[in-house]
Scaffold this active site. Sequence first.
Site, PDB file in Angstrom:
ATOM      1  N   HIS A 237       0.833  -1.211   0.000  1.00  0.00           N
ATOM      2  CA  HIS A 237       0.000   0.000   0.000  1.00  0.00           C
ATOM      3  C   HIS A 237       0.875   1.272   0.000  1.00  0.00           C
ATOM      4  CE1 HIS A 237      -4.377  -0.147   0.149  1.00  0.00           C
ATOM      5  NE2 HIS A 237      -4.393   1.058   0.665  1.00  0.00           N
TER       6      HIS A 237
ATOM      7  N   ALA B 155      -2.381  -1.669  -8.501  1.00  0.00           N
ATOM      8  CA  ALA B 155      -2.058  -3.101  -8.371  1.00  0.00           C
ATOM      9  C   ALA B 155      -2.716  -3.898  -9.491  1.00  0.00           C
ATOM     10  CB  ALA B 155      -2.510  -3.621  -7.006  1.00  0.00           C
TER      11      ALA B 155
END
Length: 269
Positions: A186, A196
Amino acid sequence: MEQGVWQEIERLYQKFQQLGISEVVDYEKYYLYSLITHSTAIEGSTLTEAEAQMLFDEGLTAKGKPLVYHLMNEDLKKAYELAKEEAKSKKPINSAFLQKLNSTLMRTTGSIYNVMGGSFDSSKGEFRLCGVTAGIDGRSYMSYQKVPAKVEELCALLQEKQKAVGTFREQYELSFNAHLNLVTIHPWVDGNGRTARLLMNYIQFCYNLFPTKIFKEDREEYISALRQSQEEETNLPFLGFMAVQLKKSLSLEIERFKTSQKKIFSFMF
């Protein structure tokens, strides 16, 4: 069951290629639009695939829909176009490349943050300088001080793995693992999920694979699979979920193509 799913995926993949679906005019463009629409929908956008197509092709906004959703979709489209272009030369995955992808999809919705760790601009792909959590009662992600080193570590690992993978399944699972690990680190204050998923598809573009879509209607199972893998520190739940999504993507594309071919033309007067 896991082996059975992959056997079915390979069978569907062969069928997809035999039918020549990807060779249909504009097929890749419209499938890309679908990837983008589902990815932003997972983050809250309410634009439909038809509305996104009108936005991308005609520059028309959907009546009554927030401007931010249109911006999210347009920026993610630019990020996907960048990824597809970079995949032609198989540009190495490093921190600068990931930040470029993130800055492209956060270009118009990012902002400057002034926090205890300092100031950073999320529209430029800069790593967060503060802690983040996944919603109310959600898990806290790693300390921001660890992010740069962990991203470098992930990139080095991905570059090494890319040299070793060979089989169809290994290539897909590398892309799924890249997705899982980046979203678990993150690195950014926003846009982690979209980046992602884009990284996953970028790796698939590099191998000329059919890009996996995560369906917006499967959002809860997607988040559940991510959390289970993160909490149990094993990639198996997420790999299993992603294999099912890939199978679903291929199945639907084949079914849609077959249905379109069965339609009988008749004049309308």
